[in-house]
Design a protein around this motif. Sequence first.
Motif, PDB file in Angstrom:
ATOM      1  N   THR A   1     -56.266 -17.579-103.079  1.00 62.29           N
ATOM      2  CA  THR A   1     -56.239 -18.335-104.332  1.00 62.29           C
ATOM      3  C   THR A   1     -55.200 -19.446-104.194  1.00 62.29           C
ATOM      4  OG1 THR A   1     -54.467 -17.016-105.325  1.00 62.29           O
ATOM      5  CG2 THR A   1     -56.730 -16.241-105.683  1.00 62.29           C
ATOM      6  N   VAL A   2     -55.311 -20.434-105.068  1.00 62.12           N
ATOM      7  CA  VAL A   2     -54.375 -21.548-105.032  1.00 62.12           C
ATOM      8  C   VAL A   2     -52.958 -21.039-105.288  1.00 62.12           C
ATOM      9  CG1 VAL A   2     -53.638 -23.644-106.239  1.00 62.12           C
ATOM     10  CG2 VAL A   2     -56.061 -23.293-105.695  1.00 62.12           C
ATOM     11  N   ALA A   3     -52.794 -20.193-106.319  1.00 57.20           N
ATOM     12  CA  ALA A   3     -51.467 -19.706-106.686  1.00 57.20           C
ATOM     13  C   ALA A   3     -50.825 -18.943-105.533  1.00 57.20           C
ATOM     14  CB  ALA A   3     -51.563 -18.818-107.923  1.00 57.20           C
ATOM     15  N   ALA A   4     -51.602 -18.048-104.916  1.00 60.09           N
ATOM     16  CA  ALA A   4     -51.070 -17.256-103.806  1.00 60.09           C
ATOM     17  C   ALA A   4     -50.727 -18.161-102.623  1.00 60.09           C
ATOM     18  CB  ALA A   4     -52.087 -16.191-103.390  1.00 60.09           C
ATOM     19  N   ALA A   5     -51.549 -19.165-102.406  1.00 63.19           N
ATOM     20  CA  ALA A   5     -51.321 -20.071-101.286  1.00 63.19           C
ATOM     21  C   ALA A   5     -50.008 -20.828-101.447  1.00 63.19           C
ATOM     22  CB  ALA A   5     -52.492 -21.053-101.150  1.00 63.19           C
ATOM     23  N   VAL A   6     -49.759 -21.298-102.653  1.00 61.06           N
ATOM     24  CA  VAL A   6     -48.539 -22.076-102.896  1.00 61.06           C
ATOM     25  C   VAL A   6     -47.305 -21.213-102.623  1.00 61.06           C
ATOM     26  CG1 VAL A   6     -47.164 -23.228-104.678  1.00 61.06           C
ATOM     27  CG2 VAL A   6     -49.634 -23.653-104.535  1.00 61.06           C
TER      28      VAL A   6
ATOM     29  N   ASP B   1     -42.864 -19.851 -99.055  1.00 62.65           N
ATOM     30  CA  ASP B   1     -42.092 -18.749 -98.490  1.00 62.65           C
ATOM     31  C   ASP B   1     -42.038 -18.818 -96.960  1.00 62.65           C
ATOM     32  OD1 ASP B   1     -40.753 -16.309 -98.316  1.00 62.65           O
ATOM     33  OD2 ASP B   1     -42.639 -15.210 -98.091  1.00 62.65           O
ATOM     34  N   LEU B   2     -43.192 -19.033 -96.326  1.00 61.54           N
ATOM     35  CA  LEU B   2     -43.263 -18.967 -94.857  1.00 61.54           C
ATOM     36  C   LEU B   2     -42.932 -20.286 -94.164  1.00 61.54           C
ATOM     37  CD1 LEU B   2     -46.525 -16.839 -94.366  1.00 61.54           C
ATOM     38  CD2 LEU B   2     -44.153 -16.062 -94.196  1.00 61.54           C
ATOM     39  N   GLN B   3     -43.063 -21.398 -94.859  1.00 63.12           N
ATOM     40  CA  GLN B   3     -42.836 -22.722 -94.258  1.00 63.12           C
ATOM     41  C   GLN B   3     -43.538 -22.822 -92.889  1.00 63.12           C
ATOM     42  OE1 GLN B   3     -40.577 -25.283 -95.681  1.00 63.12           O
ATOM     43  NE2 GLN B   3     -40.740 -24.061 -97.523  1.00 63.12           N
ATOM     44  N   PRO B   4     -44.846 -22.612 -92.862  1.00 64.58           N
ATOM     45  CA  PRO B   4     -45.563 -22.628 -91.578  1.00 64.58           C
ATOM     46  C   PRO B   4     -45.633 -24.047 -90.996  1.00 64.58           C
ATOM     47  CG  PRO B   4     -47.126 -22.560 -93.377  1.00 64.58           C
ATOM     48  CD  PRO B   4     -45.767 -22.436 -93.997  1.00 64.58           C
TER      49      PRO B   4
ATOM     50  N   ALA C   1     -46.127 -29.523-103.077  1.00 67.54           N
ATOM     51  CA  ALA C   1     -45.427 -30.813-103.216  1.00 67.54           C
ATOM     52  C   ALA C   1     -44.394 -30.992-102.104  1.00 67.54           C
ATOM     53  CB  ALA C   1     -44.810 -30.937-104.593  1.00 67.54           C
ATOM     54  N   ALA C   2     -43.126 -31.184-102.469  1.00 71.54           N
ATOM     55  CA  ALA C   2     -42.108 -31.443-101.450  1.00 71.54           C
ATOM     56  C   ALA C   2     -41.427 -30.158-100.987  1.00 71.54           C
ATOM     57  CB  ALA C   2     -41.069 -32.426-101.987  1.00 71.54           C
ATOM     58  N   GLY C   3     -41.968 -29.020-101.391  1.00 72.50           N
ATOM     59  CA  GLY C   3     -41.317 -27.744-101.110  1.00 72.50           C
ATOM     60  C   GLY C   3     -41.433 -27.238 -99.681  1.00 72.50           C
ATOM     61  N   ALA C   4     -42.273 -27.875 -98.878  1.00 73.70           N
ATOM     62  CA  ALA C   4     -42.412 -27.473 -97.472  1.00 73.70           C
ATOM     63  C   ALA C   4     -42.519 -28.741 -96.632  1.00 73.70           C
ATOM     64  CB  ALA C   4     -43.642 -26.588 -97.287  1.00 73.70           C
ATOM     65  N   PRO C   5     -41.385 -29.430 -96.461  1.00 73.49           N
ATOM     66  CA  PRO C   5     -41.411 -30.775 -95.885  1.00 73.49           C
ATOM     67  C   PRO C   5     -41.927 -30.847 -94.443  1.00 73.49           C
ATOM     68  CG  PRO C   5     -39.156 -29.988 -96.161  1.00 73.49           C
ATOM     69  CD  PRO C   5     -40.039 -29.013 -96.856  1.00 73.49           C
ATOM     70  N   SER C   6     -41.796 -29.765 -93.674  1.00 74.46           N
ATOM     71  CA  SER C   6     -42.266 -29.884 -92.287  1.00 74.46           C
ATOM     72  C   SER C   6     -43.628 -29.245 -92.085  1.00 74.46           C
ATOM     73  CB  SER C   6     -41.226 -29.294 -91.330  1.00 74.46           C
ATOM     74  OG  SER C   6     -40.994 -27.955 -91.687  1.00 74.46           O
TER      75      SER C   6
END
Lengths: 227, 114
Positions: free
Chosen positions: A44-49, A54-57, A79-84
């Motif tokens: 789901t979108v919510a789970a994905a976000v 959390d994992l910053q893959p 958004a900007a929460g996983a910059p890499s």
Amino acid sequence: MADPSGPEVARRLRVVLVDDHRLFRAGVRSELAAAVDVVGEAETVAAAVVLVLDLQPDVVLLDVHMPDGGGRAVLAGVAAGAPSTRFLALSVSDAAEDVIGVIRAGARGYVTKSISADELAEAVVRVAGGDAVFSPRLAGFVLDAFASSPPVPDDAPAADHADLDRLTARERDVLRLIARGYTYKEVAAELFISGRTVETHVSSVLRKLQLSNRRELSRWAAARRLV
Amino acid sequence: MEEAHGVTVEAVVVGDCPMSPHLLAVVAATREALVNAARHSGVATVSVYAEITDDRVEVFVRDRGKGFDLAVVPDDRFGVTQSIVGRMERHGGKAFVRSSPGGGTEVHVELRRG
């Protein structure tokens, strides 16, 4: 900026799969197992976000269509929460609007689900390295979207190159070959340019898609909706 | 096409235009190239790219299959190649075939419009 890409990368890439079909995720997971580490899955979108934050893959394989909003909503949520973290859209969707939408929301490429396992692994590595991945279909969408604007001459002054609403003649050449089913390597051989130059052209087209003020894009999208 | 020959056709189309008798020749030639690819290439996927602009229509049918040497074309291939080229020429268009053993095959069909 970007990690050096290519087979020499020592660390295995960490990948998250986002798709509402469990069977599809299982298939992709097993196909990619030899090449990358699939560190998480979300349906789901919510789970994905939550998972991506959390994992910053390194890479997220993102379904364009999901019941609760799809790829665009995931990109907006992270958004900007996983910059890499880099996103690669993976879908059966044929709707140009949706595909261009997910690219404009920040995905680095789009491939269709008919892609082979080897090609998908290669696309993940390429996206992780900061490059853009254009499938034949995405190349076709872009050519269509920019069809009504005349090409920018390749030798135009730098100021003209900043014209985000138009493609250069060379960018068009590259996109047409990709649309014909050529790999980047084959495009390079056909046009007598380096593979790196092909990557540069494709990345430049991606930038235009993402940043264009959409005079051409919106005209095209509007026309498409009428069909 | 996909069902009859067991191949996946990856089709990409850019542009659109009304149908005309000459365009039907393009469609028929494309179809022939697809059947040819499905029968002889030995691979499961064939790419089709069609581009329609104000002054011309172009179609590329490409496979990454076994290909063949154009200088020593087997009779069955020669027949198909000739019929595609011949058909396009009768309608004022052109067709080109590129192929090499192991390098796949690409048929390029072109017709000027207007």
